[in-house]
Motif scaffolding. Structure first.
Motif, short mmCIF file in Angstrom:
data_model
loop_
_atom_site.label_atom_id
_atom_site.label_comp_id
_atom_site.label_asym_id
_atom_site.label_seq_id
_atom_site.Cartn_x
_atom_site.Cartn_y
_atom_site.Cartn_z
N GLY A 35 0.82 -1.21 0.00
CA GLY A 35 0.00 0.00 0.00
C GLY A 35 0.85 1.25 0.00
O GLY A 35 2.00 1.23 0.43
N PHE A 37 0.46 5.15 1.42
CA PHE A 37 -0.30 6.03 2.31
C PHE A 37 0.31 7.42 2.25
O PHE A 37 1.46 7.59 1.85
CB PHE A 37 -0.23 5.52 3.75
N GLU A 46 -3.72 8.40 5.42
CA GLU A 46 -4.75 7.83 4.59
C GLU A 46 -4.14 6.98 3.49
O GLU A 46 -3.06 7.29 2.97
CB GLU A 46 -5.63 8.91 3.96
N CYS A 47 -4.85 5.93 3.12
CA CYS A 47 -4.42 5.06 2.03
C CYS A 47 -4.79 5.71 0.71
O CYS A 47 -5.94 6.10 0.50
CB CYS A 47 -5.08 3.70 2.16
N ALA A 50 -3.51 0.67 -3.05
CA ALA A 50 -3.07 -0.62 -2.53
C ALA A 50 -3.21 -1.64 -3.65
O ALA A 50 -4.02 -1.48 -4.57
CB ALA A 50 -3.89 -1.03 -1.31
N TYR A 59 -6.70 -0.72 -5.35
CA TYR A 59 -7.68 0.15 -4.71
C TYR A 59 -7.20 1.59 -4.77
O TYR A 59 -5.99 1.85 -4.62
CB TYR A 59 -7.87 -0.23 -3.24
N TYR A 60 -8.14 2.50 -5.00
CA TYR A 60 -7.86 3.94 -4.92
C TYR A 60 -9.06 4.64 -4.30
O TYR A 60 -10.19 4.33 -4.65
CB TYR A 60 -7.63 4.53 -6.31
N PRO A 61 -8.84 5.59 -3.44
CA PRO A 61 -9.96 6.41 -2.97
C PRO A 61 -10.39 7.38 -4.08
O PRO A 61 -9.63 7.64 -5.02
CB PRO A 61 -9.37 7.16 -1.78
N THR A 106 -7.46 -0.87 3.66
CA THR A 106 -7.05 0.53 3.63
C THR A 106 -6.68 1.08 5.01
O THR A 106 -6.26 2.22 5.11
CB THR A 106 -8.17 1.40 3.05
N SER A 107 -6.84 0.28 6.03
CA SER A 107 -6.52 0.74 7.38
C SER A 107 -5.02 0.64 7.62
O SER A 107 -4.42 -0.41 7.44
CB SER A 107 -7.26 -0.11 8.41
#
Length: 124
Positions: A35, A37, A46-47, A50, A59-61, A106-107
């Motif tokens: 990941g 961050f 924040e991530c 990943a 993964y993307y926000p 994502t944590s």
């Protein structure tokens, strides 16, 4: 034990691009979910991306989707973060992290190994 070393940060103008790299030590890289961050001053970590062991799932926000791309080269024990169309709000220290397990999460608390971080500054 996994050691992670990031590189590629720097100062860039808004709209520009940077590519971060993270090299991992040890023979377990290909078994780790990786990941990226970031942590801006006064904000929580924040991530921003990943990727699974094979690279098949990422993964993307919403804040970076379409602008950031995570990839990995298991032969080189390296994970990358290509950042395009950078904005001033992307300014932060960026960290590479590794976790065992199968799923992208994502944590930050789920990642056991961390690099030292690299500063990314985007000027307006």
């Amino acid at each position: 034990q996994v050691q992670l070393v990031e590189s590629g940060g720097g100062l860039v103008q808004a709209g520009g691009s940077l590519k971060l790299s993270c090299v991992a030590s040890g023979r377990t890289f290909r078994s780790n979910v990786m990941g990226w961050f970031r942590q801006a001053s006064g904000k929580e970590r924040e991530c921003v991306a990943a990727i699974t062991q094979s690279g098949g799932t990422s993964y993307y926000p919403n804040s970076v989707k379409g602008r950031f791309t995570i990839s990995r080269d298991n032969a080189k024990n390296t994970v990358y973060l290509q950042m395009d169309s950078l904005k001033p709000e992307d300014t932060a220290v960026y960290y590479c992290a590794a976790r065992t397990g199968t799923y992208v999460v994502t944590s930050a608390t789920s990642y056991a190994y961390w690099g030292q971080g690299t500063q990314v500054t985007v000027s307006s």
